[in-house]
Design a protein around this motif. Structure first.
Motif, short mmCIF file in Angstrom:
data_model
loop_
_atom_site.label_atom_id
_atom_site.label_comp_id
_atom_site.label_asym_id
_atom_site.label_seq_id
_atom_site.Cartn_x
_atom_site.Cartn_y
_atom_site.Cartn_z
N ARG A 188 2.27 -6.65 -2.62
CA ARG A 188 3.59 -6.11 -2.34
C ARG A 188 4.65 -7.12 -2.76
O ARG A 188 4.64 -8.26 -2.28
N LEU B 4 9.30 -6.87 8.36
CA LEU B 4 7.98 -6.26 8.26
C LEU B 4 7.19 -6.59 9.51
O LEU B 4 7.30 -7.70 10.05
N LEU C 123 3.23 -6.47 10.30
CA LEU C 123 1.92 -6.25 9.67
C LEU C 123 0.82 -6.52 10.69
O LEU C 123 0.55 -7.68 11.03
N LEU D 201 8.23 -8.65 -2.55
CA LEU D 201 9.27 -8.71 -1.52
C LEU D 201 10.63 -9.05 -2.11
O LEU D 201 11.59 -9.21 -1.39
#
Length: 198
Positions: free
Chosen positions: A16, A153, A155, A18
């Motif tokens: 991912r 985020l 996670l 960022l």
């Protein structure tokens, strides 16, 4: 004891971006045979409590820790050496250097935590670095937020999961493991870092 990891990191992995050169790899269930490793690390690692100056007080660090320079001393458990070799096989070429240390945190229950920070000690403020985290035990949220502001985020990191933060992530983002109101069992976090990063 043998450890098994997925043959290819990128089977079911999620890289991912960022922004600003920061990225994370999230790999659920990356590590096999994690129950035995968790039990052995709980019993054999030289866990220690730390205290830190916070403003005008010295406080207990809300977790137990253990740090090992794997270039200067043998690992306290052979599983750490095997994990380091596997992660270096995957990431050292991209990083231009290998992982050299293993830091470990034992979050004993839901009240243990780590505050917002970036792993940049000993590095230039403009230098990129990579940190790989293997989670064992209870699932805990690994929170991340951009230093310049913006959406954060959350996670969840479960038993055997791998999270890798790379590029500018340590400079442009902060991360934390917050306390939680829900009861949680123990979690071990194994952080592999390159030289001079803690």
């Amino acid at each position: 004891m043998s450890l098994s990891v997925q043959g290819s990191l990128f089977d079911c992995a999620e890289r991912r971006s960022l922004g600003d050169g920061a990225w994370i790899d999230v790999r659920a269930g990356w590590l096999g045979d994690h129950d035995e490793l968790f039990d052995e690390l709980m019993a054999s690692i030289p866990w220690r409590a730390e205290r830190r100056q916070m403003y005008d007080r010295v406080l207990d660090v809300p977790r137990l820790v253990s740090f090992h320079d794997l270039t200067a001393e043998p690992p306290p458990h052979p599983g750490l050496a095997r994990l380091r070799v596997r992660l270096n096989d995957i990431y050292a070429r991209d990083m231009g250097e290998p992982f050299t240390t293993a830091g470990m945190c034992l979050y004993r229950d839901e009240t243990d935590s780590v505050a917002w920070h970036g792993d940049t000690v000993g590095r230039s403020s403009t230098e990129d670095t990579t940190v790989a985290i293997v989670s064992l035990g209870a699932t805990r949220v690994f929170a991340m937020r951009p230093r310049a502001g913006g959406p954060s985020l959350r996670l969840p990191q479960g038993h055997g999961d791998l999270l890798v933060m790379g590029g500018s992530c340590q400079r442009t983002w902060e991360h934390a493991v917050p306390k939680t109101a829900r009861p949680k069992g123990p979690r071990i976090s194994i952080q592999f870092r390159v030289r001079d990063v803690r």
